[in-house]
Motif scaffolding. Structure first.
Motif, mmCIF file in Angstrom:
data_model
loop_
_atom_site.group_PDB
_atom_site.id
_atom_site.type_symbol
_atom_site.label_atom_id
_atom_site.label_comp_id
_atom_site.label_asym_id
_atom_site.label_seq_id
_atom_site.Cartn_x
_atom_site.Cartn_y
_atom_site.Cartn_z
ATOM 1 N N THR A 60 0.824 -1.201 0.000
ATOM 2 C CA THR A 60 0.000 0.000 0.000
ATOM 3 C C THR A 60 0.860 1.253 0.000
ATOM 4 O OG1 THR A 60 -0.215 0.047 2.420
ATOM 5 C CG2 THR A 60 -1.919 -1.133 1.176
ATOM 6 N N LEU A 61 0.261 2.313 -0.503
ATOM 7 C CA LEU A 61 0.928 3.597 -0.679
ATOM 8 C C LEU A 61 0.465 4.574 0.388
ATOM 9 C CD1 LEU A 61 0.198 3.691 -4.507
ATOM 10 C CD2 LEU A 61 2.256 2.809 -3.401
ATOM 11 N N PRO A 62 1.251 5.579 0.696
ATOM 12 C CA PRO A 62 0.862 6.518 1.753
ATOM 13 C C PRO A 62 -0.335 7.366 1.356
ATOM 14 C CG PRO A 62 2.820 7.302 0.614
ATOM 15 C CD PRO A 62 2.569 5.918 0.105
ATOM 16 N N LEU A 63 -1.161 7.693 2.332
ATOM 17 C CA LEU A 63 -2.234 8.657 2.117
ATOM 18 C C LEU A 63 -1.590 10.033 2.060
ATOM 19 C CD1 LEU A 63 -5.261 9.418 1.992
ATOM 20 C CD2 LEU A 63 -5.191 9.611 4.489
ATOM 21 N N LEU A 64 -1.749 10.710 0.940
ATOM 22 C CA LEU A 64 -1.048 11.976 0.759
ATOM 23 C C LEU A 64 -1.843 13.143 1.321
ATOM 24 C CD1 LEU A 64 0.623 11.867 -2.744
ATOM 25 C CD2 LEU A 64 1.649 11.591 -0.508
ATOM 26 N N ASN A 104 1.028 25.577 -8.324
ATOM 27 C CA ASN A 104 0.640 26.220 -7.068
ATOM 28 C C ASN A 104 0.948 25.363 -5.845
ATOM 29 O OD1 ASN A 104 -0.328 28.568 -8.252
ATOM 30 N ND2 ASN A 104 -2.369 27.718 -8.561
ATOM 31 N N THR A 105 1.710 24.313 -6.015
ATOM 32 C CA THR A 105 2.085 23.447 -4.890
ATOM 33 C C THR A 105 2.788 24.250 -3.796
ATOM 34 O OG1 THR A 105 2.308 21.504 -6.313
ATOM 35 C CG2 THR A 105 3.507 21.469 -4.230
ATOM 36 N N ALA A 106 2.451 23.968 -2.559
ATOM 37 C CA ALA A 106 3.090 24.647 -1.432
ATOM 38 C C ALA A 106 4.569 24.290 -1.371
ATOM 39 C CB ALA A 106 2.404 24.249 -0.123
ATOM 40 N N ASP A 107 5.381 25.219 -0.896
ATOM 41 C CA ASP A 107 6.826 25.011 -0.853
ATOM 42 C C ASP A 107 7.197 23.697 -0.171
ATOM 43 O OD1 ASP A 107 6.860 27.478 -1.985
ATOM 44 O OD2 ASP A 107 7.939 28.497 -0.364
ATOM 45 N N GLY A 108 6.513 23.394 0.925
ATOM 46 C CA GLY A 108 6.858 22.210 1.710
ATOM 47 C C GLY A 108 6.519 20.888 1.051
ATOM 48 N N ASP A 109 5.765 20.926 -0.050
ATOM 49 C CA ASP A 109 5.333 19.692 -0.701
ATOM 50 C C ASP A 109 6.072 19.406 -2.009
ATOM 51 O OD1 ASP A 109 3.339 19.094 1.207
ATOM 52 O OD2 ASP A 109 1.954 20.497 0.246
ATOM 53 N N GLY A 147 -1.863 19.851 5.994
ATOM 54 C CA GLY A 147 -2.652 18.804 6.623
ATOM 55 C C GLY A 147 -3.903 18.407 5.871
ATOM 56 N N SER A 148 -4.225 19.083 4.773
ATOM 57 C CA SER A 148 -5.425 18.741 4.011
ATOM 58 C C SER A 148 -5.124 17.607 3.040
ATOM 59 C CB SER A 148 -5.935 19.963 3.241
ATOM 60 O OG SER A 148 -4.962 20.423 2.324
ATOM 61 N N LYS A 149 -6.183 16.952 2.546
ATOM 62 C CA LYS A 149 -6.011 15.839 1.628
ATOM 63 C C LYS A 149 -5.506 16.350 0.291
ATOM 64 C CE LYS A 149 -8.352 11.734 -0.131
ATOM 65 N NZ LYS A 149 -9.618 10.972 -0.168
ATOM 66 N N MET A 150 -4.436 15.746 -0.202
ATOM 67 C CA MET A 150 -3.835 16.180 -1.457
ATOM 68 C C MET A 150 -4.778 15.885 -2.622
ATOM 69 S SD MET A 150 -2.035 15.054 -4.330
ATOM 70 C CE MET A 150 -0.918 15.863 -5.460
ATOM 71 N N GLY A 151 -4.897 16.853 -3.549
ATOM 72 C CA GLY A 151 -5.733 16.652 -4.728
ATOM 73 C C GLY A 151 -7.128 17.211 -4.593
ATOM 74 N N LYS A 152 -7.447 17.783 -3.433
ATOM 75 C CA LYS A 152 -8.748 18.400 -3.244
ATOM 76 C C LYS A 152 -8.604 19.917 -3.282
ATOM 77 C CE LYS A 152 -11.325 14.736 -2.556
ATOM 78 N NZ LYS A 152 -12.460 14.402 -3.435
ATOM 79 N N THR A 153 -9.455 20.578 -4.047
ATOM 80 C CA THR A 153 -9.453 22.036 -4.115
ATOM 81 C C THR A 153 -10.858 22.533 -3.816
ATOM 82 O OG1 THR A 153 -10.088 22.198 -6.446
ATOM 83 C CG2 THR A 153 -7.754 21.860 -5.968
ATOM 84 N N ASN A 154 -11.027 23.842 -3.802
ATOM 85 C CA ASN A 154 -12.356 24.405 -3.585
ATOM 86 C C ASN A 154 -13.332 23.990 -4.668
ATOM 87 O OD1 ASN A 154 -11.234 25.632 -1.408
ATOM 88 N ND2 ASN A 154 -11.420 27.728 -2.150
#
Length: 424
Positions: free
Chosen positions: A232-236, A270-275, A241-248
Motif C-alpha cells: 500500500t501507498l501513503p495517504l497523501l 501552485n504546490t506549497a513550498d513544503g510539498d 494537513g489537508s487531503k492532497m488533490g482536493k481544491t475548492n
C-alpha cells in the motif's frame, strides 16, 4: 491471518531494482511481506495489479499515485495490470466513506470505463508485451450467488471484517452499511485470486485505505496455495494537513474534458513550498540526482522546482504537446504578454454569476490563489485589479456590471499575472 505492517523508517536495503526505487521515492506505506516480495522481484519479472472502479468518467489525482507506482514497476521489467471495476462498481467500496455511493447502471459504467481506459492507455505501454487492461466483470458477472457463497463464503468471517477501520468507522458513526458494500471486500479478494489464476499476478498495489481489502486477497490466495503480496501507498496530505488533490472546486481530474491541461498544470505550479520535493519524487520520473538539486533551491528560486513539477506531471498525464501549450499560456499570462488579448484564458459558466460569484472565488478559479485565505491576502494587499481597477473589498461579488464586451472581464494580480475570463 495477521499481516505485519512495515516500518518504512527501519534500515531495509532491498536487492530488487523495483523495490529500491519505490522505497527511495516514498511510495511504500505497508507491505504484507517485504523481504519475500523483494526476493520475488529479484528472482525475475512479476505481474502486479492496481484496481480502479468506474464511478466517474475520469480518474483524479488520487488515482495517479498508484499509477505512478505501476509505471515504475513496468520500467523495471514487470508487467502491470490495470483492473477496471466493471463488476465491483455495481456494488460500492465502503472504504472510509461516510455514506453509500450512488448506484450506476451498466451503460454508465461502460461509458466511464471507456473514458478511463483512454487515460490509462496514455500513461502505460500497452503493446503486445506491455500493460494489460482487464475488467473484473469478466468473472464476477459469471458467479451464481449460491456457488459464490459455497466457494468463498467460508473463508471470510464477519468478526474479522468488523475490525477493519473502514467498516468500524461507518458503524461507530451510526451510518448505514449495506450488505452490498459489506460484500465488496470479498469481491476484491476474489479479484486478486482470479488475476493470479488467469495472469499469474502476485502483487496488488493500492492506497492505504485498501489495506484490509488487500490482506483479504492475500489470505484467500494462501488458502488456494498461492503466495500473494500486498503493497500500500501513503495517504497523501499537503503540508497544511489537508487531503492532497482536493481544491475548492473539487477533485483534480486527469481527463482534459473535466479539467484543462492548463488548469492541471496550474494546480501543480501552485504546490506549497513544503510539498514540492515530495511530489517530485512521487509524481515525476526525474532522476533523484535532479530532484536533489532542486531540493537545494530556496525562496523565489523554488519556483523553478514548481515549474519543473507542473510540466513533468502534465507531460505524463496529457502529453508533451499539451504540456508545452500550458507552459506557453502560463508564461504569456503571468508575464503580461498575452499573445492574443482577445482570446480568453479561462471560461466560466454564466450560471456562476447567478450564484453570487465572489472575487475570492474568482481568484481561486483562475489559479491566482490556491485558497480563499490566500485570495483574501492578495485583495487586502491591493494586488488585485478587476477590469484594470484595484479591488480591495474581500467580500466583493462579481455583478453583471463587471461584464464587458463579449461577456468578458479582466483580472490581474500584481504587474505580471493577468487573465481574461469569458462567461459562456
Amino acid at each position: 491471518m495477521n499481516m505485519p505492517i512495515v516500518d518504512t523508517t527501519r534500515s531495509f536495503k532491498p536487492k530488487s531494482e523495483a523495490l529500491s526505487i519505490l522505497i527511495e521515492r516514498g511510495f511504500l506505506h505497508q507491505c504484507t511481506d517485504l523481504e519475500a516480495l523483494d526476493a520475488k522481484l529479484s528472482a525475475g519479472p512479476v505481474t502486479a495489479y492496481a484496481g480502479f472502479d468506474a464511478t466517474s468518467d475520469s480518474l483524479h489525482v488520487g488515482h495517479l499515485l498508484p499509477m505512478m507506482a505501476m509505471r515504475w514497476l513496468q520500467k523495471t521489467g514487470n508487467t502491470p495490470i490495470l483492473l477496471m471495476g466493471g463488476g465491483t462498481t455495481r456494488i460500492g467500496d465502503p472504504s472510509f466513506r461516510s455514506e453509500s455511493r450512488p448506484m450506476l447502471d451498466q451503460d454508465q459504467i461502460a461509458t466511464n470505463i471507456e473514458a478511463i481506459r483512454a487515460t490509462v492507455e496514455r500513461l502505460f505501454d500497452t503493446g503486445p508485451k506491455g500493460a494489460q487492461i482487464v475488467d473484473n466483470a469478466e468473472w464476477l458477472t459469471d458467479f451464481r450467488f449460491l456457488e459464490f457463497l459455497q466457494d468463498f463464503g467460508a473463508h471470510f468471517t464477519v468478526n474479522r471484517m468488523l475490525t477493519f477501520d473502514s467498516v468500524r468507522a461507518r458503524l461507530e458513526a451510526h451510518q448505514p452499511l449495506s450488505v452490498l458494500e459489506f460484500c465488496y471486500m470479498m469481491l476484491q479478494a476474489v479479484d486478486f485470486v482470479e488475476l493470479a489464476k488467469r495472469h499469474d499476478c502476485c502483487l496488488q498495489v493500492g492506497g492505504s485505505d485498501q489495506w484490509g481489502n488487500i490482506v483479504n486477497g492475500v489470505d484467500l490466495g494462501r488458502r488456494a496455495g498461492r503466495q500473494l503480496f500486498g503493497l500500500t501507498l501513503p495517504l497523501l496530505t499537503t503540508a497544511s494537513g489537508s487531503k492532497m488533490g482536493k481544491t475548492n472546486e473539487g477533485a483534480v481530474w486527469l481527463n482534459a474534458e473535466r479539467l484543462s491541461a492548463f488548469n492541471f498544470w496550474q494546480f501543480w505550479r501552485n504546490t506549497a513550498d513544503g510539498d514540492v520535493i515530495r511530489y517530485l519524487k512521487l509524481f515525476t520520473e526525474l532522476p533523484m540526482s535532479e530532484i536533489n538539486r532542486l531540493a537545494q533551491l530556496q525562496g523565489e528560486e523554488l519556483n523553478e522546482a514548481k515549474r519543473v513539477l507542473a510540466t513533468s506531471v502534465t507531460i505524463i498525464v496529457h502529453g508533451a504537446r499539451a504540456a508545452a501549450s500550458a507552459v506557453e499560456q502560463a508564461d504569456a499570462l503571468f508575464n503580461g504578454n498575452n499573445i492574443d488579448e482577445t482570446k480568453p484564458t479561462h471560461y466560466l459558466a454564466l450560471g456562476d454569476l447567478a450564484k453570487r460569484l465572489g472575487l475570492l472565488e474568482l481568484l481561486v478559479k483562475t489559479g491566482f490563489a490556491t485558497s480563499n485565505s490566500e485570495a483574501r491576502r492578495l485583495v487586502t494587499s491591493g494586488a488585485v485589479r478587476l477590469n484594470n481597477r484595484i479591488e480591495m473589498q474581500e467580500n466583493r461579488f462579481i455583478s453583471e456590471g463587471d461584464i464587458q464586451v463579449g461577456n468578458q472581464l479582466t483580472l490581474s494580480v500584481g504587474k505580471r499575472r493577468r487573465a481574461l475570463v469569458a462567461f459562456v
